[in-house]
Design a protein around this motif. Structure first.
Motif, short mmCIF file in Angstrom:
data_model
loop_
_atom_site.label_atom_id
_atom_site.label_comp_id
_atom_site.label_asym_id
_atom_site.label_seq_id
_atom_site.Cartn_x
_atom_site.Cartn_y
_atom_site.Cartn_z
N ARG A 216 0.83 -1.21 0.00
CA ARG A 216 0.00 0.00 0.00
C ARG A 216 0.86 1.25 0.00
NH1 ARG A 216 -3.31 -3.21 3.40
NH2 ARG A 216 -2.26 -2.45 5.28
N GLY A 217 1.96 1.21 0.73
CA GLY A 217 2.85 2.36 0.76
C GLY A 217 3.44 2.67 -0.61
N ASN A 218 3.87 1.63 -1.33
CA ASN A 218 4.40 1.84 -2.68
C ASN A 218 3.31 2.32 -3.63
OD1 ASN A 218 7.09 1.14 -2.12
ND2 ASN A 218 6.65 -1.05 -2.36
N ALA A 219 2.09 1.79 -3.46
CA ALA A 219 0.99 2.19 -4.34
C ALA A 219 0.65 3.67 -4.15
CB ALA A 219 -0.23 1.32 -4.08
N GLU A 220 0.76 4.16 -2.92
CA GLU A 220 0.48 5.57 -2.67
C GLU A 220 1.46 6.49 -3.37
OE1 GLU A 220 -1.61 5.31 1.77
OE2 GLU A 220 0.50 5.83 1.58
N LEU A 221 2.67 5.99 -3.60
CA LEU A 221 3.67 6.81 -4.30
C LEU A 221 3.46 6.81 -5.80
CD1 LEU A 221 6.88 5.78 -2.34
CD2 LEU A 221 5.82 8.04 -2.37
N GLY A 222 2.69 5.86 -6.31
CA GLY A 222 2.42 5.79 -7.74
C GLY A 222 3.69 5.57 -8.54
N GLY A 223 3.87 6.36 -9.59
CA GLY A 223 5.02 6.20 -10.48
C GLY A 223 6.34 6.59 -9.86
N SER A 224 6.33 7.27 -8.71
CA SER A 224 7.59 7.68 -8.09
C SER A 224 8.16 6.62 -7.16
CB SER A 224 7.39 8.97 -7.30
OG SER A 224 6.46 8.79 -6.24
N SER A 225 7.45 5.49 -7.00
CA SER A 225 7.96 4.44 -6.12
C SER A 225 9.26 3.88 -6.69
CB SER A 225 6.94 3.31 -5.99
OG SER A 225 7.52 2.21 -5.32
N PRO A 226 10.30 3.72 -5.84
CA PRO A 226 11.57 3.17 -6.31
C PRO A 226 11.61 1.66 -6.34
CG PRO A 226 11.77 3.81 -4.02
CD PRO A 226 10.35 4.15 -4.45
N ALA A 227 10.51 1.00 -6.00
CA ALA A 227 10.51 -0.46 -5.96
C ALA A 227 10.72 -1.03 -7.36
CB ALA A 227 9.18 -0.97 -5.39
N ALA A 228 11.47 -2.13 -7.44
CA ALA A 228 11.72 -2.77 -8.72
C ALA A 228 10.46 -3.44 -9.23
CB ALA A 228 12.84 -3.80 -8.57
N GLY A 229 10.31 -3.54 -10.53
CA GLY A 229 9.16 -4.19 -11.13
C GLY A 229 9.23 -5.70 -11.01
N GLY A 230 8.08 -6.34 -11.25
CA GLY A 230 8.02 -7.78 -11.12
C GLY A 230 8.93 -8.50 -12.09
N GLY A 231 9.06 -7.97 -13.31
CA GLY A 231 9.92 -8.62 -14.28
C GLY A 231 11.37 -8.61 -13.86
N ARG A 232 11.83 -7.50 -13.33
CA ARG A 232 13.22 -7.41 -12.87
C ARG A 232 13.46 -8.35 -11.69
NH1 ARG A 232 15.89 -2.17 -10.00
NH2 ARG A 232 18.07 -2.87 -9.97
N ASN A 233 12.50 -8.42 -10.80
CA ASN A 233 12.63 -9.34 -9.66
C ASN A 233 12.67 -10.79 -10.13
OD1 ASN A 233 12.62 -7.29 -7.75
ND2 ASN A 233 10.41 -7.39 -7.42
N ALA A 234 11.78 -11.14 -11.06
CA ALA A 234 11.73 -12.51 -11.55
C ALA A 234 13.05 -12.90 -12.21
CB ALA A 234 10.57 -12.67 -12.53
N ARG A 235 13.62 -12.01 -13.00
CA ARG A 235 14.89 -12.33 -13.66
C ARG A 235 16.00 -12.54 -12.64
NH1 ARG A 235 12.83 -8.42 -17.23
NH2 ARG A 235 14.02 -6.74 -16.21
N ALA A 236 15.99 -11.73 -11.58
CA ALA A 236 17.02 -11.87 -10.55
C ALA A 236 16.91 -13.21 -9.84
CB ALA A 236 16.92 -10.72 -9.55
N VAL A 237 15.68 -13.65 -9.56
CA VAL A 237 15.49 -14.92 -8.86
C VAL A 237 15.83 -16.09 -9.77
CG1 VAL A 237 13.80 -16.41 -7.73
CG2 VAL A 237 13.79 -13.94 -7.28
N LEU A 238 15.41 -16.02 -11.02
CA LEU A 238 15.72 -17.10 -11.96
C LEU A 238 17.21 -17.25 -12.18
CD1 LEU A 238 12.90 -16.59 -14.62
CD2 LEU A 238 13.10 -18.43 -12.94
N ALA A 239 17.96 -16.17 -12.02
CA ALA A 239 19.41 -16.23 -12.21
C ALA A 239 20.14 -16.75 -10.98
CB ALA A 239 19.93 -14.84 -12.57
N ALA A 240 19.40 -17.08 -9.92
CA ALA A 240 20.01 -17.56 -8.68
C ALA A 240 19.39 -18.90 -8.29
CB ALA A 240 19.83 -16.54 -7.55
N PRO A 241 19.90 -20.02 -8.81
CA PRO A 241 19.29 -21.32 -8.53
C PRO A 241 19.19 -21.67 -7.05
CG PRO A 241 20.87 -21.48 -10.33
CD PRO A 241 21.03 -20.11 -9.75
N ASP A 242 20.07 -21.11 -6.22
CA ASP A 242 20.01 -21.43 -4.79
C ASP A 242 18.75 -20.88 -4.13
OD1 ASP A 242 21.34 -18.88 -5.35
OD2 ASP A 242 21.60 -18.70 -3.18
#
Length: 448
Positions: A216-242
C-alpha cells in the motif's frame, strides 16, 4: 559543528523496544554531538517514561528531546520533529530498530564525504525468522534488486543537510522511507558497509499483513515508487538457482498479502512481544573466537534479551553431511566462530566442553541448548578465522558426530569423514590435506 547529528525516533506504544533502540544510539554517540528527538504519538503505555529515562542518564552524553502528540500518526510525528532539527545530518530511526556499534559514526562519515545531497543507510542484518515460511520469504526478498545493495529504509535511513532540503514536510503516506528514497537518484543512495541495523521480520499471518502495508505504501507513491518491477525481480530470482527452493514460500506470502484488507498502519505486535519480560542485565559470555562479530551479537542480545543464546545458525552433524564430505560434494564446514550466551544459561547447560576447540565448542553448545528447547537467535556470522587449524576442525567434527548421533550412525559418520580426508589427500595432493592425513593420529585420537 563537526560530529553533529540528529536522530529522530517516532514512537507509538513502543515501551517494549524503545529502551534497546535508544540504548544502542547512546552507546554509539561517543565523541559525537547527538540530539535524539523522540516523538511519542498516541501512546497509552510507558513509552514516554522509557524515553525520559535516557535523558535522566547524564552519563550518556546525549541530548534528549521528548515530544508528545495526542494522535497516533507517523507522518505527524516525523513533522513534529522538524522544529527541533539543527540543520545538519538527520537519522530517521524506527523505535523498534536497534543499530549495531559504529553505525552513527559510519553514517556521518559517509554523508560528510559525499559532497552532494545523499541518502545513506546501514546494511540490514536480517535476524533469522523462527518459522520456515518466513525464512523462505526472507531468503528471496533479501536478494531482490530493490533490496540488495540499495538503501531500503525498513527502520533506519539518514540524509545529509543538502539532502534534507529536498523536502519540507512528510506527506500523509504509509511509507516515509520509500517517499524519501524516491527523492534521490540511484547514485545518491549509499549503503554504508561499516553501519548496520537488525532487521526483524514477523512470522506467520503478521508477515502477510506487514507486506500488504508495504505494498500500500508503494501504491500511494504511484510512479515515483523506487521499488523494482516484477519482471526485474523474476529475472534476478531465476538467475540464482540457490533461491528456487524458497520460491514456494515467497510466492505464498506474496499471494496472501494481496488478499489482506487490514488497517493501513498494520504492524507486527508479535515482534514487539518477543522483547518483553527479559533479564537484560545478565552478563554475556563469549564462546568462540570471532571477536569482530561480538558487537553485532551484543546488539542482538539487547534486542532479544530473553533469548539467552545469540549467534549464527549451527549446522547439525549428520550422517548425510559426513557422506557428502566423503564424496567431495561439500567442503569441510566452517561453522559460526562465536556465540554469546547469558551466564545463567551457560551454567544451566553445564558450561562449555573443554574437549572442543572454538569450532566445536560453539556447535556443541548450540546443540545442547537445542535439546533443552532453546534455539539461538541468529544473524549471519561468518567464520572469521580462515587460518583455523584444519586438524582442530577435524578433531571437533569427529567428536561432534560421536557425541550427538546414535552410536552406530556416529561411527559410520566418523568413518566417512576420515575417508573423505584420505580421498582428498590422494586426489588433491595439496599440503593441507597431505599434512592432515600424515598427522591423522592427532585428530583421530579417541575415535570410536
Amino acid at each position: 559543528m563537526p560530529g553533529r547529528i540528529d536522530v529522530v525516533v517516532p514512537a507509538h506504544n513502543e515501551q517494549a523496544l524503545l529502551g534497546a533502540c535508544l540504548g544502542a544510539v547512546a552507546g554509539d554517540s561517543r565523541d559525537l554531538d547527538v540530539r535524539v528527538i523522540v516523538v511519542a504519538n498516541g501512546c497509552d503505555d510507558a513509552t514516554v517514561d522509557v524515553a525520559r529515562a535516557l535523558g535522566d542518564d547524564t552519563a550518556t552524553g546525549v541530548e534528549l528531546v521528548v515530544v508528545e502528540l495526542p494522535i497516533a500518526a507517523k507522518p505527524a510525528a516525523l513533522n513534529a520533529a522538524n522544529d527541533h532539527l539543527r540543520g545538519g545530518p538527520v537519522v530517521y530511526l524506527d523505535a523498534d530498530t536497534v543499530i549495531t556499534p559504529g553505525t552513527l559514526p559510519a553514517l556521518l562519515a559517509a554523508m560528510d564525504a559525499a559532497g552532494r545531497p545523499v541518502m545513506v543507510g546501514p546494511r540490514p542484518i536480517l535476524v533469522r525468522p523462527d518459522d520456515r515460511l518466513s525464512r523462505g520469504f526472507a531468503a528471496v526478498w533479501s536478494r531482490l534488486p530493490a533490496v540488495q545493495g540499495d538503501v531500503i529504509g525498513a527502520g533506519c535511513y539518514a540524509v545529509n543537510a543538502p539532502g534534507r532540503r529536498r523536502w519540507s514536510v512528510f506527506p500523509d503516506l504509509v511509507a516515509d522511507d520509500a517517499y524519501v528514497r524516491s527523492l534521490f537518484a540511484r547514485d545518491e543512495r549509499i549503503v554504508v558497509d561499516g553501519a548496520g541495523f537488525l532487521l526483524v521480520l514477523p512470522a506467520g499471518p503478521e508477515l502477510s499483513r506487514v507486506l500488504a502495508r508495504w505494498r500500500r505504501g508503494n501504491a500511494e507513491l504511484g510512479g515515483s515508487s523506487p521499488a523494482a518491477g516484477g519482471g526485474r525481480n523474476a529475472r534476478a530470482v531465476l538467475a540464482a538457482p540457490d533461491l528456487w527452493r524458497h520460491l514456494a514460500a515467497f510466492l505464498w506470502v506474496q499471494g496472501t498479502s494481496r488478499l489482506r484488507r487490514g488497517r493501513r498502519w498494520a504492524r507486527a505486535e508479535g515482534v514487539r512481544a518477543s522483547a518483553s519480560a527479559a533479564s537484560a542485565s545478565d552478563d554475556l559470555v563469549t564462546v568462540g573466537s570471532g571477536t569482530d562479530a561480538v558487537d553485532d551479537l551484543r546488539a542482538l542480545a539487547a534486542r532479544f534479551p530473553a533469548a539467552g543464546l545469540y549467534g549464527g545458525s549451527a549446522v547439525r552433524p549428520t550422517l548425510r553431511r559426513a557422506i557428502a564430505f566423503c564424496l567431495g560434494l561439500t567442503a569441510l564446514g566452517r561453522q559460526p566462530s562465536v556465540v554469546l550466551v547469558r551466564r545463567a544459561l551457560l551454567r544451566r547447560l553445564g558450561g562449555t566442553d573443554a574437549r572442543f576447540s572454538d569450532h566445536g565448542a560453539v556447535i556443541d553448545l548450540c546443540l545442547r541448548a537445542g535439546r533443552s528447547g532453546i534455539t539461538p537467535v541468529s544473524i549471519p556470522v561468518r567464520c572469521t578465522r580462515p587460518d583455523l587449524d584444519v586438524m582442530d576442525v577435524l578433531r571437533d567434527e569427529l567428536l561432534l558426530h560421536r557425541e550427538h548421533l546414535p552410536a552406530r550412525i556416529g561411527r559410520l559418520a566418523c568413518r566417512a569423514l576420515v575417508l573423505g580426508v584420505r580421498t582428498r589427500a590422494l586426489v588433491q595432493p595439496t599440503p593441507l590435506w597431505a599434512t592432515a592425513w600424515e598427522h591423522r593420529d592427532e585428530w583421530r585420537r579417541g575415535q570410536a
